[in-house]
Write a protein that holds these residues in place. Structure first.
Motif, short mmCIF file in Angstrom:
data_model
loop_
_atom_site.label_atom_id
_atom_site.label_comp_id
_atom_site.label_asym_id
_atom_site.label_seq_id
_atom_site.Cartn_x
_atom_site.Cartn_y
_atom_site.Cartn_z
N ASP A 140 -15.89 -0.82 -1.98
CA ASP A 140 -15.84 0.35 -2.91
C ASP A 140 -15.33 1.81 -2.42
O ASP A 140 -14.70 2.08 -3.58
CB ASP A 140 -16.86 0.35 -3.79
N LYS A 141 -15.20 2.01 -2.40
CA LYS A 141 -15.80 3.77 -1.43
C LYS A 141 -13.71 4.19 -1.51
O LYS A 141 -13.02 4.73 -1.66
CB LYS A 141 -15.87 4.17 -0.37
N VAL A 142 -13.33 3.07 -0.65
CA VAL A 142 -11.93 2.73 -0.04
C VAL A 142 -10.85 2.86 -1.02
O VAL A 142 -9.90 3.55 -1.49
CB VAL A 142 -11.59 1.68 1.16
N LYS A 143 -11.53 1.28 -2.02
CA LYS A 143 -10.74 1.46 -3.30
C LYS A 143 -10.77 2.60 -4.16
O LYS A 143 -9.49 2.81 -4.48
CB LYS A 143 -11.27 -0.06 -3.96
N ALA A 144 -11.47 2.77 -4.29
CA ALA A 144 -11.09 4.35 -5.32
C ALA A 144 -10.83 5.43 -4.51
O ALA A 144 -9.37 5.90 -4.93
CB ALA A 144 -12.73 5.18 -5.11
N LYS A 145 -10.70 5.72 -3.72
CA LYS A 145 -9.58 6.77 -2.79
C LYS A 145 -7.76 5.86 -2.68
O LYS A 145 -7.08 6.74 -2.35
CB LYS A 145 -9.95 6.82 -1.66
N THR A 146 -7.93 4.64 -2.84
CA THR A 146 -6.49 4.30 -2.33
C THR A 146 -5.79 3.59 -4.33
O THR A 146 -5.27 3.23 -4.11
CB THR A 146 -6.36 3.22 -1.51
N TYR A 147 -6.62 3.92 -5.27
CA TYR A 147 -6.43 3.56 -5.99
C TYR A 147 -5.31 4.69 -7.27
O TYR A 147 -4.74 5.50 -6.53
CB TYR A 147 -7.40 3.73 -7.80
N ARG A 148 -4.57 4.23 -7.98
CA ARG A 148 -3.68 4.64 -8.51
C ARG A 148 -3.52 5.82 -9.39
O ARG A 148 -2.54 6.95 -8.44
CB ARG A 148 -2.76 4.02 -9.92
N SER A 149 -4.78 6.37 -9.03
CA SER A 149 -5.06 7.78 -9.51
C SER A 149 -5.36 8.74 -8.80
O SER A 149 -4.71 10.01 -8.35
CB SER A 149 -7.15 8.23 -10.35
N THR A 150 -4.88 7.84 -7.20
CA THR A 150 -4.68 9.51 -6.26
C THR A 150 -3.44 9.08 -5.68
O THR A 150 -3.28 9.94 -4.50
CB THR A 150 -6.01 8.56 -5.61
N ARG A 151 -2.52 8.66 -6.14
CA ARG A 151 -1.76 9.34 -5.76
C ARG A 151 -0.49 10.08 -5.87
O ARG A 151 0.69 10.30 -5.85
CB ARG A 151 -0.25 7.59 -6.78
N TRP A 211 -0.86 1.02 -1.35
CA TRP A 211 -0.77 2.69 -2.53
C TRP A 211 0.86 3.50 -1.93
O TRP A 211 1.03 3.89 -3.07
CB TRP A 211 -1.40 3.21 -1.99
N ILE A 212 0.81 2.94 -0.87
CA ILE A 212 2.66 4.03 -0.16
C ILE A 212 3.73 2.92 -0.59
O ILE A 212 4.53 3.34 -1.39
CB ILE A 212 2.74 3.33 1.77
N ARG A 213 3.24 1.56 -0.75
CA ARG A 213 5.06 0.81 -1.18
C ARG A 213 4.27 1.44 -3.24
O ARG A 213 6.47 2.12 -3.73
CB ARG A 213 4.76 -0.54 -1.34
N ALA A 214 3.53 1.75 -3.31
CA ALA A 214 4.04 1.92 -5.27
C ALA A 214 4.45 3.38 -5.12
O ALA A 214 5.28 3.54 -6.24
CB ALA A 214 2.35 1.70 -5.56
N LYS A 215 3.89 4.20 -4.09
CA LYS A 215 4.06 5.59 -4.49
C LYS A 215 5.20 6.00 -3.76
O LYS A 215 6.70 6.63 -4.76
CB LYS A 215 3.38 6.63 -3.23
N TYR A 216 6.41 5.50 -3.16
CA TYR A 216 7.55 5.59 -1.95
C TYR A 216 7.95 4.22 -2.84
O TYR A 216 9.31 4.28 -1.77
CB TYR A 216 7.35 5.91 -1.34
N ALA A 217 8.10 3.34 -3.44
CA ALA A 217 9.28 2.18 -3.84
C ALA A 217 9.98 2.60 -4.13
O ALA A 217 11.15 2.61 -3.90
CB ALA A 217 8.39 1.73 -4.97
N GLY A 218 11.01 3.91 -5.40
CA GLY A 218 11.95 3.82 -6.06
C GLY A 218 12.49 2.88 -7.14
O GLY A 218 11.75 2.09 -6.69
N ARG A 219 13.87 3.02 -6.62
CA ARG A 219 14.58 2.10 -7.46
C ARG A 219 14.64 0.90 -6.86
O ARG A 219 14.22 0.10 -7.34
CB ARG A 219 16.01 2.46 -8.14
N THR A 220 14.92 1.18 -5.89
CA THR A 220 15.36 -0.21 -4.98
C THR A 220 13.50 -1.29 -4.35
O THR A 220 14.30 -2.18 -3.27
CB THR A 220 16.24 0.25 -3.45
N GLY A 221 12.78 -0.44 -4.45
CA GLY A 221 11.41 -0.81 -3.75
C GLY A 221 11.57 -0.61 -2.18
O GLY A 221 12.20 0.28 -1.67
N LEU A 222 10.30 -0.87 -1.79
CA LEU A 222 9.89 -0.20 -0.40
C LEU A 222 9.87 -1.22 0.54
O LEU A 222 8.50 -2.59 0.11
CB LEU A 222 9.07 0.61 -0.10
#
Length: 294
Positions: free
Chosen positions: A172-183, A228-239
Motif C-alpha cells: 500500500d505504501k508503494v502504491k501511494a508513492k507510485t500513484y499518478r499524483s507523484t508524477r 509510472w515511468i511509461r506514464a510520465k515519459y510516454a510522449g506522443r508516440t508512447g514508450l
C-alpha cells in the motif's frame, strides 16, 4: 502508579506521570473529555505505561519458571506427570505464551492470565486472544509463525515469515508513492524514496524466512515503477519496453536514473536470528561487587 513507584523514587516524576493520566483528551470537535481510567490510545505514555503495568505478568510467569520448570530435569518430570511447560514472550502489550503440553493446559493459562491482569484493571481482548496449535500458526509482531513440513523432506520446522498484513502494508505504501499524483517527482527522487521505505521494512523482517518474500515485493515494485515511468515519459508516440530499458536501466532491467539505482528489499541480507532472551544484558542487572586490592 504503584508499580512505577517501585522503580522510580523521584516523586516529581511520579507526579508528572499522574498529571498526564488525568489531563483528559480533546475530541475532534475541540471539547475536552476527562480520562477516568487508562491512557488515551496513541498517547506518548501509553506504550511505556503498558510495559510497566504488564511487568506484573512477567513477574508471575518468571517465578513459575524458576520455581517449577527452570531445569531440563524438572520439565521432564512434569511431562511424565502429564503437566505442561510454558514460557511467556512479551513485547509492550503484545504477548504469547508458548506451551509444551495439551490444549487444556493452554486454556487454563488463559484463565490464569485473566486473574493476574484483573487487579491491574486490565482484561484480555477476546477478539485478539486465542489458543492455537503451532501447526495452525499465529501472527506475532508482524510475523507469521508456523510449523510446516520442509519441502523435499519428511522433517517439520518452525518457519517465521512476514505476515500477509505486513506485506499488504508495504504494498500500500508503494502504491501511494507510485500513484499518478507523484508524477511531478523526478525518477531519481522516487527511486530513492522507495529504496528507503523498502530497506526499512526489510531490516525489520530480515531475521526470518524472508528471502522469497523480499524478491516478490521487489517484483511488485518493479511493475509499479515501470508503469509510472511509461506514464510520465510516454510522449506522443508512447514508450516501448525496449526504449524504457535503454533510457532508464543500467544493469539488465534494473532501474537507475541520475546515478540512483533501484535496490529494493532484496538488498537487505537475510540472517536467521537466534538469541536467548535471558542472556541479553539490561541496565538494571546487578553487577557482582568488585574487590579492591591493597
Amino acid at each position: 502508579m504503584s508499580r512505577l513507584r517501585v522503580r522510580i523514587k523521584d516523586k516529581r516524576v511520579g507526579a508528572l506521570v499522574k498529571a498526564f493520566l488525568k489531563s483528559g483528551v480533546f475530541t475532534e470537535l475541540g471539547n475536552k473529555e476527562e480520562t477516568l481510567t487508562g491512557t488515551p490510545q496513541g498517547g506518548i505514555l501509553s506504550p511505556l505505561l503498558a510495559n510497566i503495568a504488564l511487568s506484573a505478568l512477567d513477574d508471575h510467569f518468571d517465578q513459575q519458571w524458576h520455581g517449577e520448570m527452570g531445569t531440563k530435569d524438572r520439565r521432564y518430570k512434569r511431562r511424565k506427570k502429564g503437566l505442561g511447560n510454558w514460557r511467556l514472550v512479551r513485547y509492550a502489550d503484545d504477548f504469547v505464551i508458548m506451551v509444551s503440553g495439551d490444549r487444556h493446559h493452554a486454556e487454563a493459562l488463559r484463565e490464569e492470565v485473566t486473574a493476574v491482569l484483573a487487579p491491574l484493571g486490565l482484561r484480555l481482548a477476546p477478539e485478539k486472544t486465542r489458543v492455537v496449535h503451532i501447526d495452525e500458526g499465529f501472527t506475532f509482531l508482524g510475523f507469521d509463525i508456523r510449523r510446516m513440513l520442509k519441502p523435499g523432506t519428511s522433517k517439520y520446522y518452525v518457519y517465521t515469515k512476514p505476515s500477509k498484513k505486513a506485506i499488504a502494508s508495504i504494498k500500500d505504501k508503494v502504491k501511494a508513492k507510485t500513484y499518478r499524483s507523484t508524477r511531478h517527482l523526478g525518477l531519481d527522487e522516487l527511486i530513492l524514496s522507495l529504496n528507503r521505505s523498502l530497506a526499512g521494512w526489510a531490516n525489520y523482517f530480515r531475521h526470518g524466512v524472508s528471502k522469497a518474500t523480499f524478491g516478490a515485493i521487489d517484483d511488485f515494485v518493479w511493475g509499479r515503477l515501470m508503469r509510472w515511468i511509461r506514464a510520465k515519459y510516454a510522449g506522443r508516440t508512447g514508450l516501448s519496453m525496449k526504449e524504457l530499458r535503454r533510457r532508464f536501466c543500467d544493469q539488465g532491467w534494473r532501474f537507475a536514473y541520475n546515478g540512483v539505482a533501484f535496490t529494493g528489499a532484496s538488498s537487505v541480507s537475510v540472517t536467521r536470528y537466534r538469541h536467548r532472551g535471558n542472556t541479553i544484558a539490561t541496565p538494571w542487572t546487578p553487577k557482582p561487587a568488585a574487590t579492591a586490592g591493597g
